[in-house]
Design a protein around this motif. Sequence first.
Motif, PDB file in Angstrom:
ATOM      1  N   GLU A  48       0.685  -1.155   0.167  1.00  0.00           N
ATOM      2  CA  GLU A  48       0.174   0.105   0.111  1.00  0.00           C
ATOM      3  C   GLU A  48       0.786   1.090   0.124  1.00  0.00           C
ATOM      4  N   LEU A  49       1.873   1.280   0.697  1.00  0.00           N
ATOM      5  CA  LEU A  49       2.661   2.355   0.783  1.00  0.00           C
ATOM      6  C   LEU A  49       3.590   2.677  -0.631  1.00  0.00           C
ATOM      7  N   ILE A  50       3.901   1.491  -1.249  1.00  0.00           N
ATOM      8  CA  ILE A  50       4.293   1.856  -2.650  1.00  0.00           C
ATOM      9  C   ILE A  50       3.388   2.402  -3.420  1.00  0.00           C
ATOM     10  N   MET A  51       2.225   2.156  -3.290  1.00  0.00           N
ATOM     11  CA  MET A  51       0.987   2.650  -4.273  1.00  0.00           C
ATOM     12  C   MET A  51       0.935   4.215  -3.829  1.00  0.00           C
ATOM     13  N   VAL A  52       0.928   4.293  -2.589  1.00  0.00           N
ATOM     14  CA  VAL A  52       0.734   5.705  -2.305  1.00  0.00           C
ATOM     15  C   VAL A  52       1.604   6.629  -2.765  1.00  0.00           C
ATOM     16  N   HIS A  53       2.945   6.384  -2.444  1.00  0.00           N
ATOM     17  CA  HIS A  53       4.078   6.919  -2.823  1.00  0.00           C
ATOM     18  C   HIS A  53       4.251   7.165  -4.436  1.00  0.00           C
ATOM     19  N   LEU A  54       3.800   6.290  -5.048  1.00  0.00           N
ATOM     20  CA  LEU A  54       3.721   6.157  -6.660  1.00  0.00           C
ATOM     21  C   LEU A  54       2.779   7.173  -7.078  1.00  0.00           C
ATOM     22  N   LEU A  55       1.577   7.420  -6.399  1.00  0.00           N
ATOM     23  CA  LEU A  55       0.498   8.493  -6.557  1.00  0.00           C
ATOM     24  C   LEU A  55       1.355   9.990  -6.329  1.00  0.00           C
ATOM     25  N   LYS A  56       1.949  10.004  -5.107  1.00  0.00           N
ATOM     26  CA  LYS A  56       2.331  11.214  -4.633  1.00  0.00           C
ATOM     27  C   LYS A  56       3.653  11.798  -5.820  1.00  0.00           C
ATOM     28  N   LEU A  57       4.351  10.731  -5.931  1.00  0.00           N
ATOM     29  CA  LEU A  57       5.318  10.960  -7.077  1.00  0.00           C
ATOM     30  C   LEU A  57       4.861  11.676  -8.606  1.00  0.00           C
ATOM     31  N   ALA A  58       3.886  10.901  -8.888  1.00  0.00           N
ATOM     32  CA  ALA A  58       2.904  11.382 -10.069  1.00  0.00           C
ATOM     33  C   ALA A  58       2.462  12.594  -9.980  1.00  0.00           C
ATOM     34  N   ALA A  59       2.010  13.042  -8.876  1.00  0.00           N
ATOM     35  CA  ALA A  59       1.598  14.330  -8.593  1.00  0.00           C
ATOM     36  C   ALA A  59       2.612  15.453  -8.555  1.00  0.00           C
ATOM     37  N   GLN A 104       5.276  15.099 -10.203  1.00  0.00           N
ATOM     38  CA  GLN A 104       5.840  15.200 -11.511  1.00  0.00           C
ATOM     39  C   GLN A 104       4.897  15.957 -12.481  1.00  0.00           C
ATOM     40  N   LYS A 105       3.850  16.258 -11.945  1.00  0.00           N
ATOM     41  CA  LYS A 105       2.628  16.889 -12.708  1.00  0.00           C
ATOM     42  C   LYS A 105       2.296  16.287 -14.170  1.00  0.00           C
ATOM     43  N   VAL A 106       2.272  15.082 -13.883  1.00  0.00           N
ATOM     44  CA  VAL A 106       1.961  14.063 -15.141  1.00  0.00           C
ATOM     45  C   VAL A 106       0.259  13.930 -15.251  1.00  0.00           C
ATOM     46  N   SER A 107      -0.150  13.743 -16.371  1.00  0.00           N
ATOM     47  CA  SER A 107      -1.729  13.505 -16.345  1.00  0.00           C
ATOM     48  C   SER A 107      -2.280  12.153 -15.995  1.00  0.00           C
ATOM     49  N   PHE A 108      -1.432  11.318 -15.856  1.00  0.00           N
ATOM     50  CA  PHE A 108      -1.781   9.830 -15.518  1.00  0.00           C
ATOM     51  C   PHE A 108      -0.604   8.928 -14.853  1.00  0.00           C
ATOM     52  N   LEU A 109      -0.763   8.037 -14.143  1.00  0.00           N
ATOM     53  CA  LEU A 109      -0.017   7.064 -13.368  1.00  0.00           C
ATOM     54  C   LEU A 109      -0.808   5.757 -14.093  1.00  0.00           C
ATOM     55  N   ASP A 110       0.211   4.897 -14.693  1.00  0.00           N
ATOM     56  CA  ASP A 110      -0.002   3.901 -15.328  1.00  0.00           C
ATOM     57  C   ASP A 110       0.391   2.550 -14.305  1.00  0.00           C
ATOM     58  N   LEU A 111      -0.498   1.869 -13.770  1.00  0.00           N
ATOM     59  CA  LEU A 111      -0.258   0.778 -12.850  1.00  0.00           C
ATOM     60  C   LEU A 111       0.095  -0.519 -13.561  1.00  0.00           C
ATOM     61  N   GLY A 112       0.194  -0.327 -14.602  1.00  0.00           N
ATOM     62  CA  GLY A 112       0.569  -1.816 -15.403  1.00  0.00           C
ATOM     63  C   GLY A 112      -0.542  -2.823 -15.754  1.00  0.00           C
ATOM     64  N   SER A 113      -0.148  -3.953 -16.180  1.00  0.00           N
ATOM     65  CA  SER A 113      -1.161  -5.228 -16.157  1.00  0.00           C
ATOM     66  C   SER A 113      -0.957  -5.923 -14.883  1.00  0.00           C
ATOM     67  N   SER A 114      -1.960  -6.948 -14.798  1.00  0.00           N
ATOM     68  CA  SER A 114      -1.978  -7.925 -13.541  1.00  0.00           C
ATOM     69  C   SER A 114      -2.313  -9.361 -14.174  1.00  0.00           C
ATOM     70  N   ASP A 115      -1.344  -9.997 -14.817  1.00  0.00           N
ATOM     71  CA  ASP A 115      -1.324 -11.272 -15.399  1.00  0.00           C
ATOM     72  C   ASP A 115      -0.656 -12.434 -14.554  1.00  0.00           C
ATOM     73  N   LEU A 116      -0.981 -13.364 -14.295  1.00  0.00           N
ATOM     74  CA  LEU A 116      -0.324 -14.430 -13.896  1.00  0.00           C
ATOM     75  C   LEU A 116      -0.477 -15.867 -14.684  1.00  0.00           C
ATOM     76  N   GLU A 117       0.467 -15.920 -15.263  1.00  0.00           N
ATOM     77  CA  GLU A 117       0.590 -17.167 -16.127  1.00  0.00           C
ATOM     78  C   GLU A 117      -0.412 -17.208 -17.185  1.00  0.00           C
ATOM     79  N   GLY A 118      -0.524 -15.999 -17.824  1.00  0.00           N
ATOM     80  CA  GLY A 118      -1.649 -15.657 -18.898  1.00  0.00           C
ATOM     81  C   GLY A 118      -2.942 -15.521 -18.653  1.00  0.00           C
ATOM     82  N   GLN A 119      -3.078 -15.292 -17.394  1.00  0.00           N
ATOM     83  CA  GLN A 119      -4.562 -15.434 -16.775  1.00  0.00           C
ATOM     84  C   GLN A 119      -4.848 -14.214 -16.058  1.00  0.00           C
ATOM     85  N   PRO A 120      -5.888 -13.524 -15.750  1.00  0.00           N
ATOM     86  CA  PRO A 120      -5.997 -12.123 -14.909  1.00  0.00           C
ATOM     87  C   PRO A 120      -5.689 -12.709 -13.511  1.00  0.00           C
ATOM     88  N   ASN A 121      -4.888 -12.098 -12.864  1.00  0.00           N
ATOM     89  CA  ASN A 121      -4.617 -12.055 -11.422  1.00  0.00           C
ATOM     90  C   ASN A 121      -5.503 -10.980 -10.803  1.00  0.00           C
TER      91      ASN A 121
END
Length: 309
Positions: A255-266, A268-285
């Motif tokens: 959770e702290l990683i996510m919180v500080h990713l959002l803080k860093l994005a803010a 850096q004044k970017v328009s969006f934060l991309d949290l990437g995909s969530s696959d596990l062995e080709g299936q949705p995680n």
Amino acid sequence: MKDFSKNTKSDFKFSLEESDLPDHDYFLMNFHPENAVQYLRATLVKKGQLKAEIFLSVNDAHEAISIPNAPFGGFWIHESTSSESISFFIETLIISLKQRNVTSITAIQAPLMYCHHSDLVGYLLHSAGFEAKRILNHQFFEGKKKLKKFSLELVLKYQKKTKSLGLQVMVGNIQNFGFLKEIRSWNQYRGYVSNISESRLVQQVSSFPERYFVITIWEEGKAIAHALAVKLTSDSLYYYLSAIDPKSQSKIAGELIMVHLLKLAAEQKVSFLDLGSSDLEGQPNHSLMFFKSKFSNASENKIFWHKTI
């Protein structure tokens, strides 16, 4: 190939050539894959203005890929480009690649957040005989004002808890690469297979140090989690790589990683934060997707389009 009026057709200049790569907002365009026999740039220009482009790595099996070992590649379509123009670009590209003895083309099309024409490109690729071989769903948090407000709320929410648990969070540009060894070790312990080329990553960070950031969580003077973020474009932040020490008892490191990713994005004044995909062995995680949903407000697909030519 579709019929174009003489006036329309004469307005366009198509080129496919191997040359020095220009500066590009998506800076990974500037890195040739290690196994590339050729690295090509195709462009469509109308009246001196760039309308569309794609970067292609051709391997020794005569397969063209845009772009291997990168978060995405695909077609970059610039503003005020018509569907007819994009179709002309795709079809002319196929003919030109075939003339170079290329046997197939794969385009890893960026999610819509990066290129506002991506859905249209997907439709036109399908119409041109491309097949969707793989689809990955990316989760995002978008909106500069929303990022600033939400990240501030989260930082305040987690501030007391972080302190009471004796945790510290450090965020900054990469000074050394020791954290990569720990990420690799922790992920291997959990049985995760990484396809990250560390040598290529080091090269990228060395060339663009201002674009890469590392988030580290410390407990009693020891690192228990790392996350790597990169500004793939000047207006976005991408959550690229992370790991948590499997021996750590901390319940809030993720959770702290996510919180500080959002803080860093803010920050850096970017328009969006991309949290990437969530696959596990080709299936949705689903558990990871649910976790990310607490820190995201949108999702879009990245599609791997393929055509044998």
